[in-house]
Design an enzyme around this catalytic site. Structure first.
Site, PDB file in Angstrom:
ATOM      1  N   ASP A  36       1.734   1.368   8.412  1.00 24.14           N
ATOM      2  CA  ASP A  36       2.933   1.430   8.957  1.00 24.14           C
ATOM      3  C   ASP A  36       3.370  -0.271   8.871  1.00 24.14           C
ATOM      4  O   ASP A  36       2.699  -1.115   9.604  1.00 24.14           O
ATOM      5  CB  ASP A  36       2.939   1.586  10.402  1.00 24.14           C
ATOM      6  CG  ASP A  36       4.124   1.446  11.315  1.00 24.14           C
ATOM      7  OD1 ASP A  36       5.106   0.865  10.928  1.00 24.14           O
ATOM      8  OD2 ASP A  36       4.407   1.965  12.380  1.00 24.14           O
ATOM      9  N   HIS A  37       4.480  -0.547   7.949  1.00 28.15           N
ATOM     10  CA  HIS A  37       4.873  -1.945   8.105  1.00 28.15           C
ATOM     11  C   HIS A  37       5.243  -2.845   9.097  1.00 28.15           C
ATOM     12  O   HIS A  37       5.460  -4.004   9.085  1.00 28.15           O
ATOM     13  CB  HIS A  37       5.579  -2.086   6.555  1.00 28.15           C
ATOM     14  CG  HIS A  37       5.615  -3.440   5.865  1.00 28.15           C
ATOM     15  ND1 HIS A  37       5.141  -4.699   6.526  1.00 28.15           N
ATOM     16  CD2 HIS A  37       6.061  -3.791   4.563  1.00 28.15           C
ATOM     17  CE1 HIS A  37       4.976  -5.583   5.546  1.00 28.15           C
ATOM     18  NE2 HIS A  37       5.505  -5.088   4.392  1.00 28.15           N
ATOM     19  N   ARG A  38       5.599  -1.839  10.222  1.00 26.96           N
ATOM     20  CA  ARG A  38       6.029  -2.603  11.580  1.00 26.96           C
ATOM     21  C   ARG A  38       4.769  -3.282  11.854  1.00 26.96           C
ATOM     22  O   ARG A  38       4.767  -4.281  12.709  1.00 26.96           O
ATOM     23  CB  ARG A  38       6.546  -1.695  12.361  1.00 26.96           C
ATOM     24  CG  ARG A  38       7.929  -1.032  11.789  1.00 26.96           C
ATOM     25  CD  ARG A  38       8.294  -0.089  12.946  1.00 26.96           C
ATOM     26  NE  ARG A  38       7.390   1.088  12.996  1.00 26.96           N
ATOM     27  CZ  ARG A  38       7.187   2.095  14.086  1.00 26.96           C
ATOM     28  NH1 ARG A  38       8.212   1.908  14.663  1.00 26.96           N
ATOM     29  NH2 ARG A  38       6.169   2.890  14.073  1.00 26.96           N
TER      30      ARG A  38
END
Ligand code: CAO
Length: 553
Positions: A525-527
């Site tokens: 999850d690039h968040r």
């Protein structure tokens, strides 16, 4: 120069109508007929025009206020001529009725009330605020219908606005005097109503020109109301012709919908352009709006669309037209997987990285332990090694062992290492979780993963067995493939995909040598995780798998 309070005009019977827009501000010089505020009832939205030109001194209303006839809108500074003209016209408008007129007005209700009998009332087109020859686009009632006071009788539409004409009284529809497509003007007959004595009389008082003809009189043609058009709008006028322009409300000019439909659509945040109208002549109805909202809620509930995603639904196709088909019921787990995958895929910005781990020595060691494994009654597959390597990498790179908090302000850092393992079962995909992987040995992990996989396949997993994961391993190694992009099992922030190990020629700096290479992928999850974090996590894990002695460090 005079300062005047500009009041809310007659609202055609409406009371406590919301201010949805204030169109002017203090200090602004305005012209007569310029819109001051936009009001919206459940029947119509209406722009209230200034009766005269001048300079706005102060506003007496704000958006969200609820106004009734006579409430102050603003203070207006009016120049000399306008002020005089106004007072003259007001003086005329306010001329008191003669005594005889007063008597008639006072006596009529008493008579009708006394009689208690029902009477007929011809409902005319009210004041259309200057519009003429307005098209009837919808007749909302049928002969024999019982209508309540305020119920819509017809919908008229000019090039500026559409307006629902409410019934002035409760009663029964005896006759409809127009049909869709007819053009009508103020005073034209709309509907003949049979009304109870008391309400008929009150309407008689309000609209003498529209009362039913006396017994024996054949005429059905209503007389035009000779009301003076003073500002604010005279009695019996519906400020419909000042209704909000169709362009400015939900759906735009190309959408055919009455004010109540538009209001409902606005309240529910529905873009009418996305609906198919079911009303006559392509008009939208309240039911269209409600059905649309119901459908969207059902779709969201079933996971067919993600809330707020705005993603157009995949069109339904009748596959039977192409050949023989069968409808197969989805299992509960398949439906849960569908919903979970859809939710993760649409909510999580995924990035996937790939790498190969050289597991030549690992495999040699694993095979050397086969006899021991048999003695212990467990099967030692690559999975326990992968679990240990993942736990070591999670420890080394704690940015992977988090979840994003729902408040949007925090990251939840976990001080435990529980890892889920995707298991392919006849009912569908299940992900039991092995707790405290970092604290367990290979034998224990081999036994526990086999036990959980067996439980999953037997449909015996408890909800707790599938909760609390920090990271997931999805292994297709026993099946095949060179690599895949697994979907993050949110609220976890990363997942590892394991493909089939194969012996490949690998360059060792001087020659190609056969090495057992395990293709791995990590989706994150690039968040929560950056590429560099993943680079470190992945490199460390691959190095552990390539040299399992590191697990001892
Ligand atoms: N490469 C090569 N061979 C592998 C391998 C890999 N990456 N992983 C396992 N194998 C071998 C095993 O060593 C075993 O062979 P041996 O008996 O000769 O040792 C054989 O494949 C079968 O292994 P297994 O499947 O019984 O055991 P496992 O521990 O490797 O896997 C489990 C357990 C539960 C992960 C697996 O059975 C499973 O269900 N996999 C599917 C998961 C899945 O569907 N993921 C996709 C999710 S997204 O749709």
């Amino acid at each position: 120069m005079a300062i005047e309070i500009i009041p809310v005009p007659d609202l055609g019977g409406a009371d406590k109508v919301d201010v949805i827009e204030v169109c002017v501000e203090p200090g602004q010089v305005i012209e007569a007929e310029q819109s001051l505020v936009v009001l919206e009832s459940d029947k119509a939205s209406m722009e209230i025009p200034s009766p005269k030109g001048g300079k706005v001194v102060s506003l007496k209303v704000k958006e969200g206020d609820a106004l009734s006839e006579g409430d102050a809108i603003l203070e207006l500074e009016i120049d000399g001529d306008d002020a005089e003209a106004t007072s003259e016209s007001e003086a005329k408008t306010e001329e008191k009725p003669t005594e005889a007129e007063q008597e008639t007005v006072a006596e009529e209700p008493a008579e009708a009330a006394d009689s208690g009998a029902s009477s007929e009332q011809l409902v005319p087109v009210p004041d259309l605020g200057g519009s003429d020859s307005v098209e009837c686009i919808e007749v909302c009632v049928a002969v024999g219908d019982e209508v309540g006071e305020g119920d819509s009788l017809v919908v008229l539409e000019s090039d500026k606005a559409s307006m629902e004409i409410p019934s002035p009284s409760a009663g029964k529809v005896l006759e409809i005097k127009l049909k869709e497509g007819d053009k009508v003007s103020e005073g034209d007959a709309l509907v003949l109503l049979e009304v109870a004595g008391a309400s008929a009389s009150s309407e008689t008082k309000k609209e003498p020109q529209a009362t039913a003809p006396a017994a024996g009189e054949a005429s059905e043609t209503p007389q035009k109301a000779p009301e003076p058009k003073s500002q604010p709008a005279a009695k019996e006028s519906l400020p419909a012709a000042q209704t909000q322009s169709a362009d400015e409300v939900t759906g735009g000019a190309s959408v055919y919908a009455g004010p109540s439909v538009r209001k409902l659509a606005r309240q529910l945040g529905v873009d009418l352009n996305k609906l198919k109208p079911s009303g006559p002549r392509g008009r939208f109805t309240n039911d269209d709006v409600r059905s649309y909202v119901k459908q969207v809620l059902e779709d969201v509930g079933s996971g067919r669309v993600s809330s707020g995603s705005g993603i157009p639904a995949i069109p339904e196709v009748d596959f039977a037209q192409f050949g023989d088909i069968e409808m197969v019921k989805m299992s509960k787990i398949a439906k849960l997987t569908r919903d979970n995958m859809c939710r993760s895929w649409l909510n999580v910005p995924h990035v996937t990285q790939f790498d190969d781990a050289d597991i030549t020595e690992l495999e040699d060691f694993r095979k050397s332990m086969k006899a021991e494994a048999e003695k212990r009654g467990v099967k030692l597959t690559p999975l326990p090694f992968l679990l240990k390597a993942a736990a070591a990498a999670l420890e080394a790179e704690p940015s992977f062992n988090v979840s994003l908090h729902a408040d949007g302000e925090h990251v939840v850092k976990k001080n435990y290492i529980h890892i889920g393992v995707a298991v392919d079962t006849p009912m569908g995909l299940m992900v039991p979780v092995i707790r405290d992987v970092d604290k367990k040995g290979l034998w224990e992990l081999a036994a526990e993963s086999a036990e959980l996989a067996a439980k999953a396949r037997a449909g015996k997993l408890m909800p707790r067995d599938m909760q609390g994961g920090c990271f997931t391993i999805s292994s297709l190694g026993s099946i095949g493939g060179n690599g895949f992009t697994p979907i993050v099992n949110a609220p976890e922030v990363a997942i590892m995909g394991v493909s089939k190990a194969q012996v490949k020629p690998v360059w060792n700096g001087s020659e190609f040598v056969p090495r057992n290479m395990l293709p791995l992928s990590v989706s994150y999850d690039h968040r929560a995780i950056n590429g560099a974090d993943c680079g470190r996590f992945f490199t460390y894990m691959v190095s552990v798998l390539s040299d399992i002695r590191k697990l001892l460090l």
